[in-house]
Design an enzyme around this catalytic site. Structure first.
Site, mmCIF file in Angstrom:
data_model
loop_
_atom_site.group_PDB
_atom_site.id
_atom_site.type_symbol
_atom_site.label_atom_id
_atom_site.label_comp_id
_atom_site.label_asym_id
_atom_site.label_seq_id
_atom_site.Cartn_x
_atom_site.Cartn_y
_atom_site.Cartn_z
ATOM 1 N N GLU A 257 0.993 -1.554 -0.123
ATOM 2 C CA GLU A 257 -0.057 0.087 0.034
ATOM 3 C C GLU A 257 0.911 1.415 0.018
ATOM 4 O O GLU A 257 1.807 1.462 0.593
ATOM 5 C CB GLU A 257 -1.167 0.196 1.375
ATOM 6 N N CYS A 296 -1.534 7.859 3.668
ATOM 7 C CA CYS A 296 -2.125 7.943 2.508
ATOM 8 C C CYS A 296 -3.357 7.716 1.528
ATOM 9 O O CYS A 296 -3.603 7.964 0.069
ATOM 10 C CB CYS A 296 -1.626 6.415 2.212
#
Length: 677
Positions: A257, A296
């Site tokens: 990720e 993120c």
């Protein structure tokens, strides 16, 4: 004296004495901790996880592992205030800590609950229905999921030292896989405090959790095909990990990720003055400033109709101007510093790259006046808003992630242009859409879904309870294609199954039923001399069966049921109309009449250990029943599961209803609770 971070290896704490690196406070630059892994035996850590932690976890059922996660959540909750104080030096405000600390603990609780509700009280999962592999049914196949016999190595980012660790830990432990967790060094002191609380609680078995404070050394060299490597961070580091010789050679499962230029898209109907416009402005500001934009999932690209560009910039600028930047410990501060001065420098450089193809319309990346702090010693940065005049021709705004309080406004003429702009991000974790027009919502959602792991539709109907653009949730997938890394985390049980091996098993129904402790069609189904409803939970065996006498269904039964229930559908009441229906030979019995009569055939009426019938699963009506047909039932114990309370357990029964010719007319699974005392 500056705190030296400990690593936790082989079930004991290790304090390094050499190779120490300083970790500065984001608030004032003072050294808050020092870290090193020099002297750690990473090969021994991997062996310990595989030889001690793994077997210990695999001896436990999913329900027992769930109970451990719940207990860990309770222990961390009781001590979270100390974590809040410690996390201030990472730049986190109280609001930021809610997402990181409370969010991490909440993930433990969420997986504890899912494990109890959705997984069996076993050490394996049977996935899907059996596959018929032979003409006479003596040879079948099915899939099972079992824990991998290795270690889950978790490499985490600096921005969420608590949540980032726990959202990986929870599904791995629930799956039955031990963990070696390595936080980013910049905020490792918070992660260390969390791990010390976990160790102190003495809930996990030996070898289930190890902790690395500092460099990963040669850890990856020792991974095999039974291990999992899960990473959160930059694209460059992700590529280095994926290309590591041991990872590629041994086909180590790799979950990434990473960089993500997430978008927020304002629909053409959401003009200034509409609820959706206001919601859009509020969400963009929140995502730019929570954790100082170091998420993120934060909004990096603000995609709006050309006609609304001016209004959007004005509204965002006004809201951003009201954001107090400063010491995160102060109640009047909304946004703290970035995690480090190095991170601030990297973000400022990224702004300059983007500004080569865009103009800064609010803020100055090089100037800030923090409340209650010194800009020279801290890692403070003001929010910066840019505008790209020709976004379809630009490159940097779609390729450079400024990992801080920075976002770029991009205008579009038509929906097709908005779709193209989103796609230029080359894959993201999340995008949000703000519209009240169903046609616009459909065009946007299905036009950009392939580029994202998650989409959030925010409008006036759901905004009050919406968790927002930037909140990954345990029940939903967190990950995305392309630039976002191509991985998945959480997503309910999907996150658990990443740590398990799917294996096809073939054999006789009897053999596979015995192995899976689930009765499968074709396996022995002995009729017990005593009605199974008279047996307590622990006395029931998988396969125990009752076969009933038959009952003939009359036209009077059908008419009485129709008038009694009010279900006078023509197929039950009108012979000519029913015959005209290609599915029916004439008037037929109600499906629910068949179920009711079936229950009357197999129910034991006296009080006994069977406490309650609480549902039906997988109901199918397979053949119509006409007046004059006789039905009978075979009821078999399919599966047994312990319940949350020790006084009773859940029994799943296979119920098959036959007609006088032996044809199956209905099949379903009956769920009951049976006493254990």
């Amino acid at each position: 004296m500056t705190h030296i971070l400990d690593s936790y290896a082989l079930d004991r704490w290790f304090t390094p004495e050499a190779g120490l690196v300083d970790i500065p406070s984001a608030i004032d630059g003072r050294v808050v901790a020092r870290a090193s892994t020099r002297g750690l035996d990473f090969a021994a850590m991997v062996r310990h996880a595989s030889e001690v932690g793994g077997p210990a976890l695999r001896r436990l059922t999913f329900h027992q592992r769930s109970d451990m996660l719940k207990a860990l959540g309770a222990h961390l909750t009781a001590h979270k205030d100390a974590l809040y104080v410690l996390a201030a030096d990472t730049g986190a405000t109280k609001r930021d800590n809610f997402f990181d600390i409370d969010g991490g603990i909440g993930t433990l609780y969420a997986y504890a609950s899912r494990g109890r509700r959705e997984l069996p009280g076993e050490r394996f999962v049977v996935e899907g229905a059996p596959e018929a592999l032979s003409k006479n049914g003596t040879f079948i196949g099915l899939h099972v999921l079992t824990p991998l016999h290795g270690v889950a190595v978790h490499v985490n980012a600096f921005n969420f030292p608590c949540w980032g660790m726990l959202e990986k830990l929870a599904p791995a432990i629930l799956a039955g896989m031990p963990v070696i967790t390595k936080p980013a060094t910049a905020t490792a002191y918070v992660a260390e405090a969390v791990v010390k609380l976990i160790v102190e609680a003495n809930i996990l078995p030996a070898g289930a959790l190890q902790f690395v404070a500092g460099s990963a050394g040669d850890l990856l060299d020792h991974l095999t095909g039974q291990d999992v490597l899960s990473f959160t961070g930059s694209a460059a580091t992700s590529q280095a990990l994926r290309d590591h010789p041991a990872v590629s050679r041994n086909a180590v499962r790799f979950i990434a990720e990473r960089d993500s230029l997430n978008a927020a898209v304002l629909g053409p109907d959401a003009v200034e003055g509409t609820p959706e416009f206001d919601l859009f402005i509020a969400e963009v500001v929140r995502e730019m400033t929570v954790k100082a934009g170091q998420k993120c999932t934060a909004i990096r690209r603000i995609i709006v109709p050309k006609a609304q560009e001016g209004a959007v910039i004005a509204a965002l600028s006004a809201r951003l101007a009201a954001i107090a930047v400063g010491d995160p410990r102060r109640d009047d501060v909304r946004m703290g510093p970035l995690a480090s001065r190095a991170q601030r420098i990297a973000t400022q450089e990224a702004v300059r790259e983007i500004a080569a193809e865009a103009e800064i319309v609010f803020g100055d990346p090089d100037r800030v006046e923090p409340v209650g702090a010194d800009a020279a010693t801290g890692a403070f940065m003001a929010p910066v808003l840019l505008r790209c005049a020709e976004p379809l021709k630009a490159t940097a705004p779609h390729a450079v992630e400024a990992f801080g309080p920075v976002a770029t406004v991009m205008g579009y003429e038509a929906i097709a242009d908005a779709l193209a702009l989103v796609a230029k991000g080359e894959g993201s974790l999340v995008a949000s859409v703000y519209t009240y027009d169903p046609a616009v919502a459909e065009e946007l959602v299905f036009g950009i879904a392939a580029h994202h792991g998650r989409l959030v539709l925010i409008d006036r109907d759901c905004a009050k309870e919406s968790t927002g653009h930037g909140s990954p949730l345990p029940g939903l997938v967190h990950g995305g294609p392309g630039r976002a890394g191509g991985g998945e985390e959480m997503g309910g049980l999907r996150g658990v199954f990443h740590y398990m091996q799917r294996t096809a098993i073939e054999g006789s129904p009897a053999r596979l039923s015995a192995l899976t402790r689930t009765w499968l069609s074709g396996a022995p189904a002995p009729v017990t001399p005593e009605h199974p409803f008279k047996r307590k939970f622990d006395a029931l065996s998988v396969g125990d069966t009752v076969e009933t006498a038959s009952r003939t269904i009359t036209l009077e039964d059908i008419e009485h049921f129709a008038h009694f229930t009010g279900d006078t559908f023509y197929a039950h009441m009108d012979e000519e109309a029913a015959k005209a229906n290609p599915f029916f030979p004439g008037r037929v019995a109600h499906g629910y009449l068949i179920l009711s009569f079936a229950a009357g055939l197999f129910v034991d009426p006296a009080p006994g250990p069977l406490l309650a019938n609480y549902g039906l699963d997988s109901l199918r009506f397979l053949k119509p029943v006409s007046p004059g047909d006789a039905i009978r039932v075979r009821l078999t114990v399919k599966n047994k599961q312990p319940a949350r309370k020790p006084e009773y357990g859940e029994v799943r029964w296979d119920a098959e209803v036959f007609n006088q010719d032996g044809d199956t007319v209905a099949r379903y699974e009956l769920l009951t609770m049976s006493s254990r005392i």
